[in-house]
Design a protein around this motif. Structure first.
Motif, short mmCIF file in Angstrom:
data_model
loop_
_atom_site.label_atom_id
_atom_site.label_comp_id
_atom_site.label_asym_id
_atom_site.label_seq_id
_atom_site.Cartn_x
_atom_site.Cartn_y
_atom_site.Cartn_z
N ILE A 248 70.99 -20.00 15.87
CA ILE A 248 70.68 -19.51 14.53
C ILE A 248 69.22 -19.81 14.21
O ILE A 248 68.65 -20.78 14.71
N PRO A 249 68.60 -18.97 13.39
CA PRO A 249 67.20 -19.21 13.03
C PRO A 249 67.09 -20.21 11.89
O PRO A 249 68.03 -20.40 11.10
N PHE A 250 65.97 -20.88 11.81
CA PHE A 250 65.68 -21.70 10.64
C PHE A 250 64.19 -21.59 10.35
O PHE A 250 63.39 -21.23 11.21
N SER A 251 63.84 -21.89 9.13
CA SER A 251 62.45 -21.81 8.69
C SER A 251 61.99 -23.18 8.20
O SER A 251 62.72 -23.84 7.46
N PRO A 252 60.80 -23.63 8.61
CA PRO A 252 60.24 -24.87 8.05
C PRO A 252 59.73 -24.61 6.64
O PRO A 252 58.53 -24.42 6.41
N VAL A 253 60.65 -24.57 5.69
CA VAL A 253 60.35 -24.15 4.32
C VAL A 253 59.25 -25.01 3.72
O VAL A 253 59.24 -26.24 3.86
N GLY A 254 58.30 -24.36 3.08
CA GLY A 254 57.20 -25.05 2.44
C GLY A 254 56.01 -25.29 3.34
O GLY A 254 54.97 -25.78 2.88
N ARG A 255 56.12 -24.94 4.63
CA ARG A 255 55.02 -25.12 5.55
C ARG A 255 54.24 -23.81 5.70
O ARG A 255 54.80 -22.71 5.52
N PRO A 256 52.94 -23.87 6.04
CA PRO A 256 52.16 -22.63 6.21
C PRO A 256 52.74 -21.71 7.28
O PRO A 256 53.25 -22.18 8.30
N LEU A 257 52.67 -20.41 7.02
CA LEU A 257 53.07 -19.36 7.95
C LEU A 257 54.55 -19.40 8.30
O LEU A 257 54.97 -18.88 9.33
N ALA A 258 55.39 -20.02 7.45
CA ALA A 258 56.81 -20.14 7.75
C ALA A 258 57.50 -18.78 7.73
O ALA A 258 57.02 -17.81 7.13
N ASP A 259 58.65 -18.72 8.40
CA ASP A 259 59.37 -17.45 8.55
C ASP A 259 59.76 -16.84 7.20
O ASP A 259 59.69 -15.62 7.03
N ASP A 260 60.19 -17.67 6.26
CA ASP A 260 60.61 -17.13 4.97
C ASP A 260 59.43 -16.52 4.22
O ASP A 260 59.57 -15.53 3.49
N LEU A 261 58.22 -17.07 4.41
CA LEU A 261 57.02 -16.48 3.81
C LEU A 261 56.76 -15.09 4.38
O LEU A 261 56.45 -14.15 3.65
N GLN A 262 56.85 -14.97 5.70
CA GLN A 262 56.59 -13.68 6.33
C GLN A 262 57.61 -12.64 5.89
O GLN A 262 57.24 -11.49 5.59
N LEU A 263 58.89 -13.01 5.84
CA LEU A 263 59.91 -12.06 5.44
C LEU A 263 59.72 -11.63 3.99
O LEU A 263 59.80 -10.43 3.67
N ALA A 264 59.46 -12.58 3.10
CA ALA A 264 59.26 -12.23 1.69
C ALA A 264 58.00 -11.39 1.51
O ALA A 264 57.97 -10.45 0.72
N GLY A 265 56.94 -11.72 2.26
CA GLY A 265 55.70 -10.96 2.17
C GLY A 265 55.86 -9.54 2.64
O GLY A 265 55.37 -8.59 2.01
N LEU A 266 56.55 -9.34 3.76
CA LEU A 266 56.74 -7.99 4.29
C LEU A 266 57.67 -7.18 3.39
O LEU A 266 57.43 -5.99 3.15
N ALA A 267 58.74 -7.82 2.88
CA ALA A 267 59.65 -7.09 1.99
C ALA A 267 58.93 -6.68 0.70
O ALA A 267 59.12 -5.55 0.21
N THR A 268 58.11 -7.57 0.16
CA THR A 268 57.37 -7.24 -1.07
C THR A 268 56.32 -6.17 -0.81
O THR A 268 56.17 -5.23 -1.60
N ALA A 269 55.60 -6.30 0.30
CA ALA A 269 54.59 -5.30 0.63
C ALA A 269 55.22 -3.92 0.84
O ALA A 269 54.68 -2.90 0.40
N ALA A 270 56.38 -3.88 1.51
CA ALA A 270 57.06 -2.61 1.73
C ALA A 270 57.46 -1.98 0.40
O ALA A 270 57.33 -0.76 0.20
N THR A 271 57.94 -2.80 -0.52
CA THR A 271 58.35 -2.30 -1.83
C THR A 271 57.15 -1.75 -2.62
O THR A 271 57.21 -0.65 -3.19
N LEU A 272 56.06 -2.50 -2.64
CA LEU A 272 54.87 -2.06 -3.37
C LEU A 272 54.27 -0.81 -2.75
O LEU A 272 53.82 0.10 -3.46
N TYR A 273 54.26 -0.76 -1.42
CA TYR A 273 53.73 0.42 -0.71
C TYR A 273 54.48 1.69 -1.14
O TYR A 273 53.88 2.72 -1.43
N ARG A 274 55.80 1.59 -1.20
CA ARG A 274 56.59 2.76 -1.60
C ARG A 274 56.37 3.10 -3.07
O ARG A 274 56.19 4.27 -3.44
#
Length: 466
Positions: A279-305
């Motif tokens: 299973i995946p896990f994210s080092p929450v609160g650390r720079p470049l963490a997985d949850d940051l990338q997922l939230a950033g891409l999801a938000t960018a995709a939404t704004l782009y549309r």
């Protein structure tokens, strides 16, 4: 649809995943955070006790350094694209996972998870250096209603053998009865976790997954909560024990900063896993963490549309919320349609998202693959007295910038780092680059010399056994 275990094998074949056996007593989130800081590959922790863990699978290297691999390269593979797919292709694919025009008939398949686990503590989920309890990260919560199954991200902690304390979006908890059931899926296909984040940041959790694009490709299985992907590595079936437990934690996944969330106490009813779960896990609160990338891409995709749909045409080339800035800055490359367009575009972006308080507008031909060059346009093209525009200091506080997290109002800023479209081409400085600064004959000769030297060094390394 690519199962998570298959996705990891694909990362490994591309040299983007390294297996490690234990970590010499160092907490996994410390190792994961250091690997991300050093622009290393994703990691798979092989463990004799508990489930295998994977970190960095949805993240990637710092964009301030020139590398072929980009932060979205790994997730691109997970959603069915080539790792070298363009940033815009990734945004459009993520957008397509969300709400669609009609309901799809869900496809059912055999459940990959069939082995029963006695206790949630037996999973040996990771616990950070500052954490009291083991953490559940990058989970997908599923709740069933008469409309269908609803997905959202979920984050929390294991507090006993059969109790979890979690946070999930208000929109999902409002769908639960007082003694409702909720399933947590861990190790889902990348398309599924991207969908959960997309539904959360767009405020569409109330849309059932049967009415989302992900339902076209992901086979499902029923649980005591709602449907989950059939290829899920681990499913925790729970019932709601308490809606507002005393659960305080400074660590929050990135989506929790932009989406109102509700704490829940969950009683674990059943845990089922694959034979060799990872299973995946994210080092929450650390720079470049997985949850940051997922939230950033999801938000960018939404704004782009949203911004491209606003004018009936598509002037915006891309939208980027880099994890390097912890999603506190929004970069947008666009064609400037008319005088005042930059101001209108910036205000639209501020309206559609509360994460950032700064918008930087660059020319449409600027590539998102080199964040250093994007930042360079700020001082090359934008004059501080004319192109840096602050609002009155009464704007709502942005959710992600570290320098103002006391909830007070402040000013918003947009930087117009695009060439004035009224200028003649002769007044616009050419971009300095290898391709534009030298004739083709010189470029070809330099590449041949470089390749010859690279092959010679690689041959020496092979002979030395490295």
């Amino acid at each position: 649809m690519i199962p998570f275990a298959q996705y990891l094998r694909g990362l490994a074949s591309d040299g983007e995943l390294v297996p490690i056996d234990g970590s010499a007593g160092v907490p996994p989130d410390v190792v994961a955070a250091e690997a991300l800081r050093a622009n290393g590959p994703a990691l798979r922790y092989r463990r004799a006790d508990g489930v295998d863990l994977a970190s960095g699978t949805f993240s990637g290297p710092d964009q301030m350094q020139r590398r072929e691999s980009k932060p979205w390269s790994r997730l691109a593979l997970g959603v069915g694209l080539n790792p070298d797919a363009s940033f815009v292709a990734v945004l459009e694919t993520i957008t397509g996972l969300g709400p669609s025009s009609g309901d799809a008939d869900p496809t059912y398949a055999g459940q990959a998870a069939s082995r029963t686990v006695d206790s949630v503590r037996d999973l040996s989920l990771p616990r950070g250096t500052d954490d009291v309890w083991p953490s559940v990260t990058l989970g997908v919560a599923s709740v069933s209603t008469s409309e269908g199954s609803h997905w959202a991200p979920i984050h929390g902690s294991v507090v006993s053998d059969d109790t979890l304390r979690v946070r999930t979006p208000d929109a999902l908890s409002s769908l639960l009865d007082d003694d409702g059931t909720l399933s947590i899926a861990l190790g889902v296909p990348p398309a599924a976790v991207a969908t959960a984040y997309l539904l959360a940041v767009t405020g569409c959790v109330d849309v059932p997954v049967q009415a989302c694009g992900v339902a076209d490709d992901v086979p499902f299985v029923p649980t005591n909560g709602g449907l989950v992907p059939s290829a899920t590595e681990l499913v925790v079936e729970t019932t709601v024990e308490d809606r507002h437990p005393d659960f305080q934690s400074d660590r929050r996944e990135a989506w929790e900063h932009g989406v109102a969330s509700t704490p829940l106490a969950l009683s674990v009813e059943r845990i089922i896993a694959t034979d060799d779960p990872v299973i995946p896990f994210s080092p929450v609160g650390r720079p470049l963490a997985d949850d940051l990338q997922l939230a950033g891409l999801a938000t960018a995709a939404t704004l782009y549309r949203r911004v491209n749909d606003y004018w009936g045409i598509s002037p915006v080339e891309w939208v980027l919320l880099p994890a390097e800035a912890e999603l506190g800055i929004c970069f947008v490359a666009t064609d400037v349609l008319y005088a005042g367009f930059e101001w209108q575009l910036a205000n639209l972006l501020f309206t559609f998202s509360s994460l950032f308080d700064t918008v930087v507008i660059v020319d449409e031909d600027v590539s998102p693959r080199d964040l250093g060059r994007v930042l360079g346009d700020i001082w090359v093209k934008a004059h501080p007295s004319r192109d840096w525009v602050f609002s009155e200091p009464s704007a709502p506080a942005a959710k992600r910038p570290r320098y103002r997290q006391d909830g007070t109002t402040g000013a918003r800023l947009y930087v117009n780092a695009a060439w004035d479209p009224r200028w003649e081409d002769s007044y616009i400085a050419p971009r300095v680059s290898f391709d534009q600064s030298f004739p083709k004959s010189v470029r070809d000769s330099a590449r041949q010399t470089w390749n010859a030297r690279y092959d010679a060094v690689a041959g020496d390394d092979d002979r030395d056994g490295n």
